[in-house]
Design a protein around this motif. Structure first.
Motif, PDB file in Angstrom:
ATOM      1  N   SER A   1      18.694  -8.736 106.238  1.00 60.38           N
ATOM      2  CA  SER A   1      19.534  -8.438 107.473  1.00 60.38           C
ATOM      3  C   SER A   1      19.277  -9.386 108.478  1.00 60.38           C
ATOM      4  N   ARG A   2      18.051 -10.358 108.550  1.00 56.65           N
ATOM      5  CA  ARG A   2      17.558 -11.019 109.465  1.00 56.65           C
ATOM      6  C   ARG A   2      17.579 -10.450 110.819  1.00 56.65           C
ATOM      7  N   GLY A   3      16.713  -9.186 110.495  1.00 55.05           N
ATOM      8  CA  GLY A   3      16.523  -8.365 111.714  1.00 55.05           C
ATOM      9  C   GLY A   3      17.546  -7.653 112.489  1.00 55.05           C
ATOM     10  N   GLY A   4      18.929  -7.737 111.999  1.00 54.11           N
ATOM     11  CA  GLY A   4      20.088  -7.099 112.484  1.00 54.11           C
ATOM     12  C   GLY A   4      19.941  -5.519 112.288  1.00 54.11           C
ATOM     13  N   ALA A   5      19.318  -5.021 111.226  1.00 50.62           N
ATOM     14  CA  ALA A   5      19.126  -3.652 111.055  1.00 50.62           C
ATOM     15  C   ALA A   5      17.892  -3.282 111.475  1.00 50.62           C
ATOM     16  N   ARG A   6      17.794  -1.932 111.781  1.00 56.14           N
ATOM     17  CA  ARG A   6      16.692  -1.106 112.312  1.00 56.14           C
ATOM     18  C   ARG A   6      15.830  -0.801 111.125  1.00 56.14           C
ATOM     19  N   THR A   7      14.687  -1.635 110.859  1.00 54.58           N
ATOM     20  CA  THR A   7      13.903  -1.264 109.793  1.00 54.58           C
ATOM     21  C   THR A   7      12.537  -0.800 109.985  1.00 54.58           C
ATOM     22  N   PRO A   8      12.013  -0.122 108.869  1.00 52.58           N
ATOM     23  CA  PRO A   8      10.540   0.811 109.302  1.00 52.58           C
ATOM     24  C   PRO A   8       9.542  -0.572 109.453  1.00 52.58           C
ATOM     25  N   CYS A   9       8.372   0.066 109.982  1.00 49.88           N
ATOM     26  CA  CYS A   9       7.221  -0.865 110.079  1.00 49.88           C
ATOM     27  C   CYS A   9       6.737  -1.033 108.836  1.00 49.88           C
TER      28      CYS A   9
ATOM     29  N   VAL B   1      20.869   0.602 132.950  1.00 50.40           N
ATOM     30  CA  VAL B   1      19.972   0.527 131.793  1.00 50.40           C
ATOM     31  C   VAL B   1      18.715   1.190 132.407  1.00 50.40           C
ATOM     32  N   GLN B   2      18.345   2.353 131.776  1.00 46.93           N
ATOM     33  CA  GLN B   2      17.384   3.316 131.881  1.00 46.93           C
ATOM     34  C   GLN B   2      16.329   3.347 130.912  1.00 46.93           C
ATOM     35  N   GLU B   3      16.736   3.103 129.730  1.00 47.30           N
ATOM     36  CA  GLU B   3      15.678   3.002 128.613  1.00 47.30           C
ATOM     37  C   GLU B   3      14.744   1.700 128.844  1.00 47.30           C
ATOM     38  N   PRO B   4      13.671   1.672 128.133  1.00 46.65           N
ATOM     39  CA  PRO B   4      12.814   0.367 128.301  1.00 46.65           C
ATOM     40  C   PRO B   4      13.350  -0.732 127.738  1.00 46.65           C
ATOM     41  N   SER B   5      14.180  -0.397 126.674  1.00 43.54           N
ATOM     42  CA  SER B   5      14.528  -1.596 125.888  1.00 43.54           C
ATOM     43  C   SER B   5      16.153  -1.490 125.635  1.00 43.54           C
ATOM     44  N   LEU B   6      16.888  -2.588 125.449  1.00 45.96           N
ATOM     45  CA  LEU B   6      18.310  -2.733 125.395  1.00 45.96           C
ATOM     46  C   LEU B   6      18.691  -3.757 124.680  1.00 45.96           C
ATOM     47  N   ASP B   7      19.398  -3.603 123.669  1.00 42.66           N
ATOM     48  CA  ASP B   7      20.027  -4.565 122.795  1.00 42.66           C
ATOM     49  C   ASP B   7      21.491  -5.037 123.305  1.00 42.66           C
ATOM     50  N   ILE B   8      21.803  -6.326 123.616  1.00 40.55           N
ATOM     51  CA  ILE B   8      23.104  -6.607 123.942  1.00 40.55           C
ATOM     52  C   ILE B   8      23.750  -7.557 122.874  1.00 40.55           C
ATOM     53  N   PHE B   9      24.625  -6.843 122.403  1.00 40.94           N
ATOM     54  CA  PHE B   9      25.249  -7.663 121.066  1.00 40.94           C
ATOM     55  C   PHE B   9      26.771  -7.648 120.987  1.00 40.94           C
ATOM     56  N   TYR B  10      27.408  -8.373 120.295  1.00 43.24           N
ATOM     57  CA  TYR B  10      28.768  -8.376 120.085  1.00 43.24           C
ATOM     58  C   TYR B  10      29.348  -7.672 119.106  1.00 43.24           C
ATOM     59  N   ASP B  11      28.613  -7.566 118.161  1.00 40.95           N
ATOM     60  CA  ASP B  11      29.391  -6.519 117.023  1.00 40.95           C
ATOM     61  C   ASP B  11      28.075  -6.221 115.919  1.00 40.95           C
ATOM     62  N   LEU B  12      27.769  -5.236 116.094  1.00 36.31           N
ATOM     63  CA  LEU B  12      26.330  -4.838 115.332  1.00 36.31           C
ATOM     64  C   LEU B  12      26.615  -3.475 114.850  1.00 36.31           C
ATOM     65  N   PRO B  13      26.617  -3.161 113.586  1.00 36.96           N
ATOM     66  CA  PRO B  13      27.044  -1.682 113.213  1.00 36.96           C
ATOM     67  C   PRO B  13      25.832  -0.684 113.336  1.00 36.96           C
ATOM     68  N   GLN B  14      24.592  -1.373 113.124  1.00 40.21           N
ATOM     69  CA  GLN B  14      23.072  -0.666 113.434  1.00 40.21           C
ATOM     70  C   GLN B  14      22.706  -0.639 114.801  1.00 40.21           C
ATOM     71  N   GLY B  15      22.053   0.507 115.352  1.00 40.00           N
ATOM     72  CA  GLY B  15      21.508   0.602 116.536  1.00 40.00           C
ATOM     73  C   GLY B  15      22.337   0.556 117.794  1.00 40.00           C
ATOM     74  N   ASN B  16      21.934   0.846 118.940  1.00 43.66           N
ATOM     75  CA  ASN B  16      22.617   1.178 120.238  1.00 43.66           C
ATOM     76  C   ASN B  16      22.442   0.308 121.276  1.00 43.66           C
ATOM     77  N   GLY B  17      23.435   0.354 121.937  1.00 46.78           N
ATOM     78  CA  GLY B  17      23.163  -0.657 123.122  1.00 46.78           C
ATOM     79  C   GLY B  17      24.288  -1.159 123.802  1.00 46.78           C
TER      80      GLY B  17
ATOM     81  N   LYS C   1      29.986 -16.205 117.819  1.00 47.17           N
ATOM     82  CA  LYS C   1      28.525 -16.592 117.898  1.00 47.17           C
ATOM     83  C   LYS C   1      27.516 -15.871 118.277  1.00 47.17           C
ATOM     84  N   ILE C   2      28.011 -14.927 119.553  1.00 49.70           N
ATOM     85  CA  ILE C   2      26.927 -14.043 119.984  1.00 49.70           C
ATOM     86  C   ILE C   2      26.258 -13.084 118.857  1.00 49.70           C
ATOM     87  N   GLY C   3      27.112 -12.568 117.948  1.00 51.48           N
ATOM     88  CA  GLY C   3      26.157 -11.610 116.982  1.00 51.48           C
ATOM     89  C   GLY C   3      25.331 -10.827 117.319  1.00 51.48           C
ATOM     90  N   TYR C   4      24.046 -10.837 116.952  1.00 53.98           N
ATOM     91  CA  TYR C   4      22.978  -9.751 117.302  1.00 53.98           C
ATOM     92  C   TYR C   4      22.463  -9.855 118.553  1.00 53.98           C
TER      93      TYR C   4
END
Length: 392
Positions: A96-104, A245-261, A282-285
């Motif tokens: 997924s090249r880091g696009g999916a949320r995967t466990p440690c 933005v209130q959470e410490p981390s935010l994903d900004i993406f164009y079209d990503l099924p997994q994750g919030n942001g 081309k924005i992608g993840y």
């Protein structure tokens, strides 16, 4: 002969390794997706320009074949020690090249492996195999805040998921002027507790949290205060609302099924420009914006470069701001609170007569701006962000 599921996973992982050296050049020539961007990154470095992406020395054919065989044997030996569930999680992260949320992928912290004349910790070894073949030392990478090992200096287990780390973008001193242009100043404003916005964008001079028309930014009693707001622009037009933005981390993406942001693809845009449409695709993840102890970090999760302008990335005595190019997979500390507060009171009397835009960071996707481009201002870029920090 029947293969076990574990051996099949190991073979798939090895086939998913990061291209490098001659393989990368051949893939780029053949038009393999993503290879051209990687080759461009290396060409930028090998051409003599000093950027945030370290180069990779070429190898001879026979030496490269021997190194490849050694790397394959070592990688297989490491992977075969993993459990089936761990192999599946690692494969998901790599494919997924880091696009999916995967466990440690937690492995013994003291374990390391020898490759040639060097000993590599397991996280660095897996990053070399699956992301950056030219990686040399653990000081070149930064752990992402989504990782269980984030902030833990001494632990029996350490995460080895290569997509839970980013490449560290080191700035030279003095940094090379990839693009340089005069500092933009604001008109004086008497707004209390305000957050500045660049006049170059045509935005308001004062973005006071209590006075915004965007209800998303207004704070209800008892709500946690936002630490920044994000505005998405297409050329000179702001698209959508300001994103608080209130959470410490935010994903900004164009079209990503997994994750919030902040999903830019869900915003309604009337822009018909072919260039805007092309850059959007081309924005992608996209990027990950993270508030950490030492400041705000930006991680480029996309497959194309991003460009960043921030007052805290520049020389405090400079009257111009640099635009920094950040390659895919790299992180940069885009904003430093301590430095920003100190820069509000410069010693230069003439400088003190001008309002200061130090609490705003501008980020463009794919296309840069400044003296090296026909685009002199970020408002000419197809797709870009303005991140406005709460300085209270």
């Amino acid at each position: 002969m029947f293969r076990t599921k574990r051996s099949v996973l190991v073979r798939r992982l090895w086939r998913s390794r990061a291209p490098g050296g001659e393989e990368e050049e051949e893939a780029a020539a053949g038009g393999e997706p993503g290879a051209a961007a990687a080759a461009e990154a290396r060409a930028h470095v090998c051409g003599g320009g000093r950027g945030c992406c370290p180069g990779k020395a070429g190898r001879g054919g026979r030496a490269a074949a021997g190194a490849e065989a050694e790397l394959k044997a070592l990688t297989h030996a490491v992977l075969k020690r993993l459990k089936e569930r761990q192999l599946e999680g690692l494969l998901h992260a790599v494919e997924s090249r880091g696009g999916a949320r995967t466990p440690c992928l937690l492995l013994p912290a003291k374990a390391d492996s020898r490759l040639g004349q060097h000993w590599y910790p397991l996280p660095v070894l897996l990053c070399k195999v699956f992301r950056w073949p030219d990686l040399r030392h653990c000081s070149e990478v930064k752990r992402l805040c989504c990782c269980e090992s984030y902030g833990k200096a001494h632990s029996e287990l350490v995460c080895c998921n290569p997509h839970h780390l980013s490449r560290l973008c080191e700035l030279e001193s003095p940094p090379p002027p990839y693009s340089r242009y005069p500092m933009d100043f604001l008109k004086p404003t008497d707004c209390p507790d305000s957050v500045p916005s660049s006049t170059e964008t045509g935005g308001t001079n004062c973005l006071a949290p209590g006075g915004l028309s965007d209800s998303q930014v207004l704070q209800e009693p008892g709500d946690r205060s936002h630490w920044c707001v994000v505005a998405y622009w297409e050329e000179k037009t702001r698209v959508g609302r300001l994103y608080s933005v209130q959470e410490p981390s935010l994903d900004i993406f164009y079209d990503l099924p997994q994750g919030n942001g902040f999903c830019l693809g869900q915003l309604n845009s009337d822009n018909k420009s072919q260039l805007v449409q092309k850059v959007r695709s081309k924005i992608g993840y996209g990027i990950q914006l993270t508030k950490e102890v030492d400041g705000v970090w930006v991680y480029n999760r996309s497959s194309y470069p991003i460009f960043i302008k921030s007052a805290t990335l520049d020389n405090p005595d400079s009257r111009t701001l640099l635009v920094h190019k950040v390659f895919p997979g790299f992180s940069i500390k885009a904003f430093d609170y301590e430095k920003a507060y100190s820069l509000q009171r410069p010693n230069d009397h003439e400088f003190m007569q001008q309002p200061w835009t130090g609490f705003t960071v501008q980020i463009s996707f794919v296309k840069g701006w400044g003296q090296c481009y026909t685009r002199q201002f970020i408002s000419s870029c197809p797709c870009w962000l303005e991140v406005i920090f709460n300085n209270r």
